[in-house]
Design an enzyme around this catalytic site. Structure first.
Site, PDB file in Angstrom:
ATOM      1  N   CYS A 158      -4.283  50.128 127.557  1.00 17.67           N
ATOM      2  CA  CYS A 158      -3.608  51.325 127.039  1.00 17.67           C
ATOM      3  C   CYS A 158      -2.524  50.885 126.062  1.00 17.67           C
ATOM      4  CB  CYS A 158      -2.992  52.165 128.155  1.00 17.67           C
ATOM      5  SG  CYS A 158      -1.987  53.512 127.481  1.00 17.67           S
ATOM      6  N   CYS A 166       1.078  52.021 126.968  1.00 22.72           N
ATOM      7  CA  CYS A 166       1.752  51.208 128.001  1.00 22.72           C
ATOM      8  C   CYS A 166       1.909  49.768 127.536  1.00 22.72           C
ATOM      9  CB  CYS A 166       0.960  51.162 129.297  1.00 22.72           C
ATOM     10  SG  CYS A 166       0.674  52.728 130.089  1.00 22.72           S
ATOM     11  N   HIS A 211      16.276  58.899 122.659  1.00 23.28           N
ATOM     12  CA  HIS A 211      16.478  60.196 123.300  1.00 23.28           C
ATOM     13  C   HIS A 211      17.419  60.037 124.493  1.00 23.28           C
ATOM     14  CE1 HIS A 211      13.746  58.989 126.466  1.00 23.28           C
ATOM     15  NE2 HIS A 211      12.717  58.871 125.629  1.00 23.28           N
ATOM     16  N   LYS A 241       7.366  65.107 123.278  1.00 24.59           N
ATOM     17  CA  LYS A 241       7.438  65.681 121.937  1.00 24.59           C
ATOM     18  C   LYS A 241       6.644  66.977 121.869  1.00 24.59           C
ATOM     19  CE  LYS A 241       7.756  62.062 118.517  1.00 24.59           C
ATOM     20  NZ  LYS A 241       6.914  61.420 117.532  1.00 24.59           N
ATOM     21  N   HIS A 247       0.013  58.520 129.116  1.00 27.16           N
ATOM     22  CA  HIS A 247      -0.122  58.760 127.683  1.00 27.16           C
ATOM     23  C   HIS A 247      -1.247  59.715 127.329  1.00 27.16           C
ATOM     24  CE1 HIS A 247       2.306  55.104 127.984  1.00 27.16           C
ATOM     25  NE2 HIS A 247       2.928  55.661 126.975  1.00 27.16           N
ATOM     26  N   LYS A 276       8.650  66.979 132.256  1.00 29.03           N
ATOM     27  CA  LYS A 276       8.728  65.651 131.682  1.00 29.03           C
ATOM     28  C   LYS A 276       9.088  65.789 130.199  1.00 29.03           C
ATOM     29  CE  LYS A 276       6.028  61.471 131.282  1.00 29.03           C
ATOM     30  NZ  LYS A 276       4.805  60.743 131.529  1.00 29.03           N
ATOM     31  N   HIS A 308      16.951  57.108 127.078  1.00 30.80           N
ATOM     32  CA  HIS A 308      17.508  55.809 126.677  1.00 30.80           C
ATOM     33  C   HIS A 308      19.036  55.846 126.798  1.00 30.80           C
ATOM     34  CE1 HIS A 308      13.894  56.280 123.846  1.00 30.80           C
ATOM     35  NE2 HIS A 308      13.498  55.432 124.786  1.00 30.80           N
ATOM     36  N   CYS A 339      -5.242  57.399 130.574  1.00 30.82           N
ATOM     37  CA  CYS A 339      -3.979  56.897 131.118  1.00 30.82           C
ATOM     38  C   CYS A 339      -3.099  58.119 131.393  1.00 30.82           C
ATOM     39  CB  CYS A 339      -3.304  55.976 130.117  1.00 30.82           C
ATOM     40  SG  CYS A 339      -1.538  55.804 130.449  1.00 30.82           S
TER      41      CYS A 339
HETATM   42  N1  MSP Z   1      10.591  48.004 125.702  1.00 26.96           N
HETATM   43  C1  MSP Z   1      10.445  48.273 127.079  1.00 26.96           C
HETATM   44  C2  MSP Z   1      11.504  47.554 127.897  1.00 26.96           C
HETATM   45  C3  MSP Z   1      11.592  46.076 127.707  1.00 26.96           C
HETATM   46  S1  MSP Z   1      12.924  45.395 128.582  1.00 26.96           S
HETATM   47  C4  MSP Z   1      12.720  43.746 128.500  1.00 26.96           C
HETATM   48  C5  MSP Z   1      10.532  49.773 127.327  1.00 26.96           C
HETATM   49  N2  MSP Z   1      11.138  50.508 126.381  1.00 26.96           N
HETATM   50  S2  MSP Z   1      11.336  52.108 126.429  1.00 26.96           S
HETATM   51  O1  MSP Z   1      11.798  52.494 125.129  1.00 26.96           O
HETATM   52  O2  MSP Z   1      10.180  52.757 126.917  1.00 26.96           O
HETATM   53  O3  MSP Z   1      12.560  52.340 127.396  1.00 26.96           O
HETATM   54  C6  MSP Z   1      12.370  52.498 128.756  1.00 26.96           C
HETATM   55  C7  MSP Z   1      13.691  52.740 129.437  1.00 26.96           C
HETATM   56  O4  MSP Z   1      14.356  53.886 128.861  1.00 26.96           O
HETATM   57  C8  MSP Z   1      13.553  53.092 130.897  1.00 26.96           C
HETATM   58  O5  MSP Z   1      13.388  51.950 131.703  1.00 26.96           O
HETATM   59  C9  MSP Z   1      14.859  53.800 131.145  1.00 26.96           C
HETATM   60  O6  MSP Z   1      15.875  52.854 131.212  1.00 26.96           O
HETATM   61  C10 MSP Z   1      15.022  54.619 129.880  1.00 26.96           C
HETATM   62  N3  MSP Z   1      14.387  55.940 129.987  1.00 26.96           N
HETATM   63  C11 MSP Z   1      13.423  56.434 129.170  1.00 26.96           C
HETATM   64  N4  MSP Z   1      13.131  57.709 129.559  1.00 26.96           N
HETATM   65  C12 MSP Z   1      13.870  58.069 130.617  1.00 26.96           C
HETATM   66  C13 MSP Z   1      13.999  59.226 131.407  1.00 26.96           C
HETATM   67  N5  MSP Z   1      13.273  60.312 131.192  1.00 26.96           N
HETATM   68  N6  MSP Z   1      14.891  59.203 132.430  1.00 26.96           N
HETATM   69  C14 MSP Z   1      15.674  58.113 132.668  1.00 26.96           C
HETATM   70  N7  MSP Z   1      15.564  57.004 131.931  1.00 26.96           N
HETATM   71  C15 MSP Z   1      14.650  56.931 130.910  1.00 26.96           C
HETATM   72  O7  MSP Z   1      10.097  50.205 128.358  1.00 26.96           O
END
Ligand code: MSP
Length: 498
Positions: free
Chosen positions: A134, A137, A18, A306, A154, A303, A21, A151
Site C-alpha cells: 500500500c 502506508c 493539520h 480531505k 487509504h 475521521k 500533526h 487498505c
Molecule cells: N513519516 C511518518 C513518521 C516517521 S517518524 C520516524 C508519519 N508521518 S505522518 O505525517 O503520517 O504523521 C503521523 C503522526 O501525526 C502521528 O503519529 C501523530 O503523531 C500525528 N497525527 C496525525 N493525525 C493525527 C490525529 N488525527 N490525531 C492525533 N495525532 C495525529 O507517520
C-alpha cells in the site's frame, strides 16, 4: 535529569500540516518548555521535522507536476511556517532530504551491512519479497488487513509486488527488545500500548525488508552497495532521531542521546518499538528511554479526511485565537493517550469559560483590588508551589491544566465569599463592620486574603509557563512589579458566541 531530548515523528510531506500533526508537536513543545524551566535552556533538545522520501511523496509531486525535490521543499516550508505561527520552540528541524541526513543514513547502512545479530547472523541479508504493497502506508500489508480488498486506512487496492530486497533480521533482536521493555529499560506508555507490543513479539514478527527496487521506489536514498535498490523510508525516517544530532561524533549526539521521550501516534508504534530498537542495537547505540503513544482524535465524531472536508488547519486556529490560546484549547480537550474527539464549536465556549471568566477574570480582580486597596503594594513571600509539575512529568497535560484551574476556581470563589470590597470599605471608613470585626482585624484579614490571592496568581503564572510562555510572563511581570497595577487591556478579550 541533567538533559532532556524529546522528539516528534517527522511528518510526511505529501500534504500540508493539520491539527493532528499540531497536537503531537504542541505536546513536545510544552514538555520542552517545562524541562527548560527545570534544567536550563541549554540542556533541552526538541526535534521535529519532515519525512520526505518514498513512493507516496513522489506520487503526490507527480500529481502536482513538479519535481519531488521542489514539492518537498514547498510542503516542508509549510510545516516550518505552521510551527512558527504556533510559536513552537523546536531546537532543530530535520529534513530527510538534508545532505547531512542522507550522508549519515548511508554510513548507518554501511555499518548495518557489517553488523551481526546477537545470535551471530548477518543483520542484513538478501531475500525475495512478494506481497501487497500500500503506497499510502508505505508498507506491505497482509491479506487479513484488507477490507473489501482495499487498505482500510487509504481505501485503495494495494499493488502486488515481488522483488529482490535487503532484509533486516529483526527476529534475532526480539528477545532482547522484549526484555528491555519488560524490565522498564525501554518505557512504553501507556500500559495498554506496552502490552500490545509485547503481544506482537509473542506472536512473532517477520523480518522486515529495508530496501525497495528502484523500479517501485525511485525517490529515496540509494543502498550504498546495491544501486538497484533504494532505502526503505522507515529506515531513512527513524534514523532522523540520531542524524539530527550528528551521529556518531557530533557534540549534540554525545550530549543528548539517548532520547528521553519519543512522542507519536499509535499507528507508528510498531516501527518505533521494534524496528528502531533493533536498528540501534545492531549499531551498538543505546536505546531511547521512553516512547509515549497517543491516540488519534476525530473531528466532530469523524475521521479527519480531505473528502469529508473536516481537516483543521492549525494556521486558521492561530488566526482566530492566537498561538497560545490555540495550543491551550487543543491540549485541554482530552487526556493524553486517549482516543478522542475534537468538537470545534466547543472552542469558543471553552475559551470564554476557562480563559476569559476563569484566568483573565482572576487576574483582573486580584490586581484591581491590590491596586485599589493596597495602593498596589503588597508584601508576598513568592514561594514556588510546583503546581502541576508531577502531572507534567508523567505527560498528564490535561490533569496538569486541571490542577492549575482548580486553584483559579478556588480563588474566584474565595473572592466571592470573602467579599474583600466589604472589608476594604470598612477599612476606608475606619469603622467596625456588622460582623463585629474591628478595623485592624478587617485590615489584617484583607491583607491576608490579597496575599494569598497574589501568591496563587504567581504560582498559576509559573505553572502556565510551559503552556503559555507569553501570557505567563505578562502575569508575572504585573504581580512581581514594585507596584501592582490592573492590566489596561483584558488578558483574554471576550468572544461573542453566535
Ligand atoms: N513519516 C511518518 C513518521 C516517521 S517518524 C520516524 C508519519 N508521518 S505522518 O505525517 O503520517 O504523521 C503521523 C503522526 O501525526 C502521528 O503519529 C501523530 O503523531 C500525528 N497525527 C496525525 N493525525 C493525527 C490525529 N488525527 N490525531 C492525533 N495525532 C495525529 O507517520
Amino acid at each position: 535529569m541533567e538533559k532532556f531530548y524529546i522528539t516528534t515523528p517527522i511528518y510526511y510531506v505529501n500534504d500540508k500540516p493539520h491539527i493532528g500533526h499540531a497536537y503531537t508537536t504542541i505536546i513536545a513543545d510544552v514538555l520542552a518548555h517545562f524541562w527548560r524551566t527545570q534544567i536550563g535552556e541549554d540542556n533541552v533538545f526538541f526535534l521535529t521535522g519532515t519525512d520526505e522520501h518514498g513512493a507516496k511523496i513522489a506520487e503526490a509531486a507527480e500529481k502536482n507536476n513538479i519535481s519531488p525535490q521542489k514539492f518537498t521543499d514547498n510542503i516542508s516550508t509549510l510545516f516550518k511556517e505552521a510551527w512558527h505561527n504556533l510559536e513552537i520552540s523546536n531546537d532543530y528541524f530535520v529534513r530527510t532530504t538534508d545532505e547531512n541526513h542522507k550522508k549519515i543514513v548511508v554510513d548507518i547502512l554501511k555499518t548495518l551491512k557489517q553488523a551481526k545479530t546477537p545470535q551471530g547472523n548477518d543483520v542484513l541479508y538478501e531475500g525475495e519479497y512478494e506481497g501487497l504493497y500500500c503506497i499510502g502506508c508505505e508498507k506491505f500489508i497482509t491479506a487479513s488487513e484488507l477490507v473489501d480488498d482495499k487498505c482500510p486506512d487509504h481505501n485503495k487496492v494495494p499493488e502486488k509486488l515481488s522483488e529482490k530486497n535487503w532484509f533486516f533480521k529483526l527476529s534475532d533482536f526480539l528477545p532482547s527488545i522484549k526484555e528491555k521493555i519488560e524490565s522498564g529499560e525501554l518505557i512504553i506508555y501507556p500500559e495498554g500500548r506496552k502490552k500490545e507490543v509485547l503481544g506482537l513479539i509473542k506472536q512473532g514478527v517477520p523480518d522486515i525488508s529495508i530496501s525497495r527496487s528502484n523500479k517501485s521506489v525511485s525517490w529515496g536514498i540509494d543502498i550504498p552497495w546495491d544501486k538497484d535498490q533504494k532505502t526503505y523510508v522507515w529506515v531513512d525516517a527513524l534514523s532522523n532521531y540520531i542524524t539530527a544530532l550528528e551521529y556518531p561524533a557530533g557534540e549534540n549526539f554525545k550530549k543528548f542521546w539517548p532520547a528521553d521521550v519519543h512522542l507519536m501516534g499509535l499507528e507508528i508504534l510498531k516501527f518505533h518499538t521494534l524496528l528502531w530498537p533493533a536498528m540501534l542495537m545492531a549499531l551498538g547505540v543505546e536505546l531511547p528511554k521512553s516512547m509515549y503513544i497517543h491516540g488519534f482524535f476525530t473531528i466532530d465524531g469523524k475521521k479527519m479526511s480531505k473528502t469529508l472536508g473536516n481537516v483543521i488547519d492549525p494556521n486558521e486556529l492561530v488566526n482566530q485565537y492566537g498561538a497560545e490560546v490555540s495550543k491551550y484549547l487543543i491540549l485541554s480537550q482530552f487526556a493524553f493517550g486517549a482516543e478522542s474527539d475534537i468538537k470545534i464549536e466547543d472552542f469558543p465556549i471553552k475559551y470564554n469559560a476557562d480563559l476569559v471568566n476563569g484566568l483573565g477574570n482572576l487576574v483582573n480582580r486580584v490586581t484591581n483590588m491590590v491596586e485599589q486597596y493596597m495602593d498596589g503594594k503588597i508584601d508576598v513571600d513568592f514561594k514556588d508551589m510546583n503546581l502541576g509539575h508531577e502531572e507534567l512529568k508523567q505527560l498528564h497535560f490535561r490533569e496538569a491544566l486541571l490542577t492549575i484551574w482548580q486553584v483559579i476556581a478556588k480563588d474566584n470563589s474565595l473572592i466571592d465569599q470573602e467579599k474583600p470590597w466589604v472589608l476594604a470599605k470598612d477599612k476606608v471608613n475606619g469603622e467596625a463592620r456588622d460582623g463585629g470585626l474591628g478595623h485592624e482585624a478587617n485590615k489584617e484579614k484583607l491583607t491576608k486574603i490579597l496575599q494569598e490571592l497574589t501568591l496563587d496568581l504567581y504560582n498559576i503564572a509559573l505553572s502556565l509557563k510551559p503552556f503559555m510562555p507569553k501570557k505567563s510572563k505578562e502575569i508575572l511581570d504585573i504581580i512581581t512589579a514594585k507596584q501592582i497595577k490592573k492590566p489596561s487591556e483584558p488578558l483574554f478579550p471576550r468572544l461573542q458566541i453566535k
